[in-house]
Write a protein that holds these residues in place. Structure first.
Motif, PDB file in Angstrom:
ATOM      1  N   VAL A 139      41.401  28.185  40.771  1.00 14.38           N
ATOM      2  CA  VAL A 139      41.227  29.600  41.103  1.00 14.38           C
ATOM      3  C   VAL A 139      40.909  29.758  42.593  1.00 14.38           C
ATOM      4  CG1 VAL A 139      39.865  31.670  40.637  1.00 14.38           C
ATOM      5  CG2 VAL A 139      40.470  30.132  38.770  1.00 14.38           C
ATOM      6  N   PHE A 143      42.659  32.207  45.378  1.00 17.96           N
ATOM      7  CA  PHE A 143      41.940  33.158  46.230  1.00 17.96           C
ATOM      8  C   PHE A 143      42.140  32.830  47.709  1.00 17.96           C
ATOM      9  CE2 PHE A 143      40.050  34.742  42.477  1.00 17.96           C
ATOM     10  CZ  PHE A 143      39.388  35.923  42.791  1.00 17.96           C
ATOM     11  N   GLN A 144      42.274  31.557  48.032  1.00 18.04           N
ATOM     12  CA  GLN A 144      42.548  31.189  49.420  1.00 18.04           C
ATOM     13  C   GLN A 144      43.883  31.765  49.878  1.00 18.04           C
ATOM     14  OE1 GLN A 144      43.876  27.204  50.293  1.00 18.04           O
ATOM     15  NE2 GLN A 144      42.409  27.008  51.990  1.00 18.04           N
ATOM     16  N   LEU A 146      45.243  34.382  48.584  1.00 21.67           N
ATOM     17  CA  LEU A 146      45.055  35.830  48.616  1.00 21.67           C
ATOM     18  C   LEU A 146      44.456  36.290  49.934  1.00 21.67           C
ATOM     19  CD1 LEU A 146      45.030  38.567  47.045  1.00 21.67           C
ATOM     20  CD2 LEU A 146      42.732  37.944  46.279  1.00 21.67           C
ATOM     21  N   PHE A 147      43.386  35.615  50.373  1.00 15.58           N
ATOM     22  CA  PHE A 147      42.710  36.024  51.598  1.00 15.58           C
ATOM     23  C   PHE A 147      43.443  35.562  52.861  1.00 15.58           C
ATOM     24  CE2 PHE A 147      39.061  36.358  48.680  1.00 15.58           C
ATOM     25  CZ  PHE A 147      38.585  37.604  49.052  1.00 15.58           C
ATOM     26  N   ALA A 177      34.275  36.070  51.401  1.00 13.29           N
ATOM     27  CA  ALA A 177      35.353  35.664  50.503  1.00 13.29           C
ATOM     28  C   ALA A 177      34.845  34.695  49.441  1.00 13.29           C
ATOM     29  CB  ALA A 177      36.486  35.025  51.312  1.00 13.29           C
ATOM     30  N   LEU A 181      34.803  35.242  45.221  1.00 18.16           N
ATOM     31  CA  LEU A 181      35.285  34.262  44.242  1.00 18.16           C
ATOM     32  C   LEU A 181      34.179  33.855  43.274  1.00 18.16           C
ATOM     33  CD1 LEU A 181      37.167  32.115  43.042  1.00 18.16           C
ATOM     34  CD2 LEU A 181      36.543  30.623  44.958  1.00 18.16           C
ATOM     35  N   TRP A 184      33.246  36.758  40.852  1.00 20.40           N
ATOM     36  CA  TRP A 184      34.342  36.989  39.901  1.00 20.40           C
ATOM     37  C   TRP A 184      34.361  35.917  38.821  1.00 20.40           C
ATOM     38  CZ3 TRP A 184      38.679  34.049  38.688  1.00 20.40           C
ATOM     39  CH2 TRP A 184      39.672  34.697  37.933  1.00 20.40           C
ATOM     40  N   GLN A 185      34.104  34.678  39.217  1.00 22.86           N
ATOM     41  CA  GLN A 185      34.178  33.590  38.244  1.00 22.86           C
ATOM     42  C   GLN A 185      32.933  33.501  37.360  1.00 22.86           C
ATOM     43  OE1 GLN A 185      32.545  30.334  38.180  1.00 22.86           O
ATOM     44  NE2 GLN A 185      33.862  29.561  36.528  1.00 22.86           N
ATOM     45  N   HIS A 249      33.653  26.118  45.104  1.00 18.06           N
ATOM     46  CA  HIS A 249      34.196  27.338  45.706  1.00 18.06           C
ATOM     47  C   HIS A 249      34.467  27.140  47.197  1.00 18.06           C
ATOM     48  CE1 HIS A 249      31.575  28.232  42.291  1.00 18.06           C
ATOM     49  NE2 HIS A 249      32.341  29.273  42.022  1.00 18.06           N
ATOM     50  N   MET A 253      38.070  27.046  49.231  1.00 13.60           N
ATOM     51  CA  MET A 253      38.329  28.201  50.096  1.00 13.60           C
ATOM     52  C   MET A 253      38.339  27.839  51.581  1.00 13.60           C
ATOM     53  SD  MET A 253      38.643  31.075  48.252  1.00 13.60           S
ATOM     54  CE  MET A 253      37.977  32.469  49.136  1.00 13.60           C
TER      55      MET A 253
END
Length: 311
Positions: A139, A143-144, A146-147, A177, A181, A184-185, A249, A253
């Motif tokens: 995940v 997200f990486q 995404l950002f 960021a 993450l 959300w997780q 995380h 990221m």
């Protein structure tokens, strides 16, 4: 046999003295210990022994291999003057406090909404729990992307110069960021606990409050929150402990960057201990960090418990 016992037997009434069945009282504890012994041995070998070894090597200058020498408390003294260690602790505390507050606020709001009479409530519970069962690294890479790619592309299309570049490369914004993450997780697990707590609140209390003219916010403040305070304490303690140990995380990221801006204590221990030849030094850091987590959890639990009893 005493005179009282003889008289009791003569009247046909059984004596009140209990008759012990030999062997039964002794077999139960023995079976219990045999059942617990395998788990105790595994826990001792796989947990306690490595912890004691880590404490031992924290008093050495071991690089993780080869010979080593005892240095006493030199590693511990150096920790309090190392700017990289101090920065890692400050970042970890900042991240953990912000993430703990956000995840509990969001999880409680979602749980209250799911507990109300809305359509597809059972389906939504399953959907909200999906992030918790997904691998954090997988995940994190999503997200990486995404950002790093998606959000800057949308910002450029909208003419927003502030977010036209990835915030992961900004030392002052990259931690946000990671918070997004992590919250959300982790929110899924907190939602499940809050839902379990909401099930214990009698529905009759809400009906009585409605008859007295109490609105939704007053019902939450006077009924819901006090009734689920124990679940709130558990969520706060577990969330803070988990976020203080943040590692996956950040690896997914930013890798601790840019520079060391998002380097947590756990990541610093891993990098220095296994990649930087600071095995003994980072083990001392790990021991201090373990004590800090225990103290934080105990203080937080005591404070929240005290507020519960005073309320």
């Amino acid at each position: 046999m005493t005179a009282t016992t003889q008289a009791t037997v003569a009247r046909g009434t059984p004596p009140t003295t209990p008759i012990r069945k030999r062997g039964i009282a002794s077999r139960t504890p023995r079976a219990f210990y045999w059942m617990v012994l395998p788990a105790f041995v595994l826990f001792f070998l796989l947990h306690t022994v490595p912890v004691l070894q880590g404490v031992f090597y924290s008093f050495t200058d071991s690089p993780g291999y080869g010979p080593y020498e005892f240095v006493g408390f030199a590693n511990y003294q150096a920790l309090f003057t190392d700017p990289r260690v101090i920065h890692a602790y400050l970042f970890t505390f900042q991240f953990a406090i912000v993430a703990t507050v956000l995840v509990n606020v969001i999880a409680l709001a979602v749980a209250v909404a799911l507990n109300s009479r809305i359509k597809f409530r059972t389906t939504l519970r399953a959907v909200y729990f999906i992030p918790y069962v997904l691998a954090v690294l997988v995940v994190g890479y999503v997200f990486q992307y995404l950002f790093s790619i998606s959000i800057p592309a949308m910002a450029q299309a909208l003419g927003n110069e502030r977010f036209s570049t990835s915030i992961l490369s900004d030392e002052s914004l990259a931690w946000i960021a990671i918070v997004v993450l992590a919250v959300w997780q982790a929110a899924a697990f907190n939602i499940v606990l809050y839902l379990a707590g909401l099930q214990t609140v009698p529905h009759e209390l809400y009906e009585a409050a409605s008859l007295d003219g109490a609105g939704a916010w007053r019902q939450f403040r006077s009924i819901t929150f006090p009734m689920i305070w124990g679940f709130f304490v558990i969520n706060m303690v577990l969330a803070l402990k988990g976020f203080l140990q943040v590692f996956d995380h950040i690896v997914a990221m930013t890798g601790g960057g840019p520079g060391t801006a998002t380097e947590s204590v756990g990541l610093l221990i891993y990098k220095g201990g296994f990649q930087g030849g600071e095995f003994g030094y980072q083990l001392a850091n790990a021991v201090v960090f373990m004590i800090v987590i225990i103290v934080f959890a105990l203080v937080q639990f005591r404070v929240l418990q005290r507020e519960d009893t005073s309320a």
